[in-house]
Scaffold this motif. Structure first.
Motif, short mmCIF file in Angstrom:
data_model
loop_
_atom_site.label_atom_id
_atom_site.label_comp_id
_atom_site.label_asym_id
_atom_site.label_seq_id
_atom_site.Cartn_x
_atom_site.Cartn_y
_atom_site.Cartn_z
N GLU A 113 0.85 -1.20 0.00
CA GLU A 113 0.00 0.00 0.00
C GLU A 113 0.88 1.25 0.00
N ILE A 114 0.41 2.26 -0.73
CA ILE A 114 1.02 3.59 -0.67
C ILE A 114 -0.09 4.53 -0.23
N ARG A 115 0.05 5.07 0.97
CA ARG A 115 -1.03 5.87 1.56
C ARG A 115 -0.55 7.30 1.81
N GLU A 116 -1.33 8.26 1.34
CA GLU A 116 -0.97 9.66 1.55
C GLU A 116 -1.16 10.03 3.02
N LEU A 117 -0.11 10.62 3.61
CA LEU A 117 -0.16 11.05 5.00
C LEU A 117 -0.34 12.56 5.11
N ALA A 118 0.37 13.29 4.25
CA ALA A 118 0.29 14.75 4.19
C ALA A 118 0.49 15.14 2.73
N HIS A 119 0.50 16.46 2.46
CA HIS A 119 0.53 16.88 1.05
C HIS A 119 1.79 16.42 0.34
N ASP A 120 2.89 16.15 1.07
CA ASP A 120 4.13 15.70 0.43
C ASP A 120 4.75 14.51 1.14
N THR A 121 3.93 13.74 1.86
CA THR A 121 4.43 12.61 2.64
C THR A 121 3.51 11.41 2.46
N VAL A 122 4.11 10.23 2.25
CA VAL A 122 3.32 9.01 2.11
C VAL A 122 3.84 7.96 3.08
N ALA A 123 2.98 6.99 3.36
CA ALA A 123 3.36 5.80 4.12
C ALA A 123 3.45 4.64 3.15
N LEU A 124 4.57 3.94 3.17
CA LEU A 124 4.74 2.73 2.37
C LEU A 124 4.55 1.53 3.28
N GLN A 152 17.78 5.81 2.83
CA GLN A 152 17.55 5.18 4.13
C GLN A 152 16.21 5.61 4.71
N TYR A 153 15.44 4.63 5.17
CA TYR A 153 14.13 4.89 5.75
C TYR A 153 13.94 4.04 7.00
N SER A 154 13.50 4.69 8.07
CA SER A 154 13.30 4.00 9.35
C SER A 154 11.97 3.25 9.35
N MET A 155 11.95 2.11 10.03
CA MET A 155 10.70 1.39 10.23
C MET A 155 9.82 2.16 11.22
N ALA A 156 8.54 2.29 10.89
CA ALA A 156 7.60 2.95 11.79
C ALA A 156 6.78 1.92 12.57
N HIS A 168 7.82 6.02 6.35
CA HIS A 168 7.28 7.34 6.04
C HIS A 168 8.26 8.05 5.11
N VAL A 169 7.78 8.50 3.97
CA VAL A 169 8.66 9.08 2.95
C VAL A 169 8.14 10.48 2.59
N ARG A 170 9.02 11.46 2.74
CA ARG A 170 8.69 12.83 2.37
C ARG A 170 9.31 13.16 1.02
N ARG A 171 8.55 13.83 0.17
CA ARG A 171 9.01 14.17 -1.17
C ARG A 171 10.17 15.15 -1.11
N VAL A 172 11.21 14.87 -1.88
CA VAL A 172 12.34 15.77 -2.07
C VAL A 172 12.29 16.23 -3.53
N PRO A 173 12.21 17.55 -3.80
CA PRO A 173 12.12 18.02 -5.18
C PRO A 173 13.22 17.42 -6.06
N ASP A 174 12.81 16.79 -7.13
CA ASP A 174 13.70 16.13 -8.08
C ASP A 174 14.51 15.03 -7.43
N LEU A 220 9.35 11.29 12.83
CA LEU A 220 8.30 10.65 13.61
C LEU A 220 8.31 9.13 13.43
N ALA A 221 8.77 8.64 12.27
CA ALA A 221 8.67 7.20 11.97
C ALA A 221 9.34 6.32 13.02
N PRO A 222 10.65 6.47 13.30
CA PRO A 222 11.25 5.58 14.29
C PRO A 222 10.70 5.78 15.69
N LEU A 223 10.22 7.00 16.00
CA LEU A 223 9.65 7.25 17.32
C LEU A 223 8.30 6.55 17.48
N LYS A 224 7.58 6.40 16.37
CA LYS A 224 6.34 5.62 16.40
C LYS A 224 6.65 4.17 16.73
N SER A 225 7.69 3.62 16.11
CA SER A 225 8.10 2.25 16.40
C SER A 225 8.52 2.10 17.86
#
Length: 343
Positions: A113-124, A152-156, A168-174, A220-225
């Motif tokens: 699943e790819i779920r929108e969390l905020a306008h530029d952030t998704v949860a994978l 690198q992405y932390s487990m949530a 949790h992945v935040r968009r980086v321009p380009d 927030l991702a690793p702190l959620k875990s």
């Protein structure tokens, strides 16, 4: 046949591993289940420095802000950047202590699943065939298809639900991993090549001490875990989460934390917005902690986010008399363009 070199930790008869000529020392030790201190795995933090006592290694140039000139002259190298060119012996700094010894693995995941969390952030949500052994707070490396670059992405999710991982992945321009992959072409059912777990920023054996969690953005991702694991162990654990963002639209997982607060009365959720007026709390998370507590003696803290936020948070905790040994931190820094090292 790949050349192998024997690398031994001085004074530890059970800490000898075989390391490929193009494999880093850190990769070889962690794959063998032998702990070496590690954090960024990018050559920018210095956590993994070890002293080369004998033998030779290949290592790219290292900034003196990471390894001082004196350290380099004394034979210190970065385990995450150094590959042996002969059999070798290394010495691990005495203050390194112990840490998570989960074996490093190559993982093949499938996007569920790819779920929108905020306008530029998704949860994978990524499924894996065999559950991953990791400590709450650790991260995985993703291989960006067609580029050889890693991110690198932390487990949530907590370690107790280790067959489906959340990131949790935040968009980086380009960004090679975001604009040109995750936010562009990635779809449910697609494979993801990963490697891990990595990192020393983990939920520790701090008994049932009340917790301060300071997050900046997707920190927030690793702190959620960490929070979920702490509550698995002690359902009435006192937890104060402060999530700092610039704009109200950057806040995410608000419903999750609000519901967690309802089901666990000792969980306190404090979203903070620093660049915009809104009905909630305005300002920085460090300032909020100083305002809320006269003393943090007896507490432990976990901080994750941009360097400036983490540094300010550490100062806030110390200002309220929290001992430095109780403050655990992870700084998010931009990833360099790096290729996977053959294992």
């Amino acid at each position: 046949m790949t050349t192998q070199h024997s690398v031994k930790v001085v004074g530890s008869a059970d800490k000898t591993v075989d390391c490929g000529a193009e494999q880093t020392l850190l990769d070889a030790f962690l794959r063998s289940g032998v702990y070496l201190p590690n954090s960024c795995n990018q050559g920018t933090c210095g956590t993994c420095k070890v002293k080369l006592c004998s033998g030779t290694v290949d290592q790219p140039a290292v900034s003196e802000t990471v390894l001082s000139a004196d350290d380099q002259a004394s034979g210190f190298v970065l385990a995450c950047q150094s590959s042996p060119t002969s059999d070798a012996e290394i010495e691990v700094p005495l203050d390194a202590g112990s840490g998570p010894a989960h074996p490093l693995r190559d993982l093949q995941g499938t996007v569920h699943e790819i779920r929108e969390l905020a306008h530029d952030t998704v949860a994978l949500s990524v499924g894996i065939d065999e559950p991953l052994s990791f400590s709450a707070g650790q991260y995985l490396e993703f291989v960006v298809p067609g580029s050889g670059q890693i991110r690198q992405y932390s487990m949530a999710n907590p370690p107790s639900s280790a067959d489906r991982l959340e990131f949790h992945v935040r968009r980086v321009p380009d960004g090679a991993a975001t604009d040109r992959w995750i936010f562009d072409t990635l779809e449910p059912g697609d494979p993801i090549e990963m490697r891990g777990p990595w990192g020393d920023f983990v939920h520790g054996a701090d008994t049932d001490a009340p917790m301060i969690l300071l997050a900046g953005g997707t920190g927030l991702a690793p702190l959620k875990s960490i929070a979920l694991e702490a509550l698995d162990q002690t359902p009435d654990r006192e937890i104060h989460l402060y999530h700092g963002v610039r704009h109200r639209g950057d806040l995410y997982d608000v419903d999750f934390w609000s519901e967690l607060r309802e089901s666990h009365p000792n969980v306190h959720y404090n979203p903070c917005v620093s660049r915009e007026e809104w009905p909630g709390r305005s300002g920085y998370v460090g300032d909020a902690v100083v305002a809320d507590f006269d003393s943090l003696r007896g507490y432990v803290a976990y901080l994750c986010g941009p360097p400036a936020m983490v540094e300010a948070g550490v100062k806030a905790c110390k200002r309220r008399r929290m001992p430095g040994r109780h403050i655990h931190r992870e700084k998010y820094t931009p990833a360099p363009v790096a290729e996977m090292t053959p294992a």
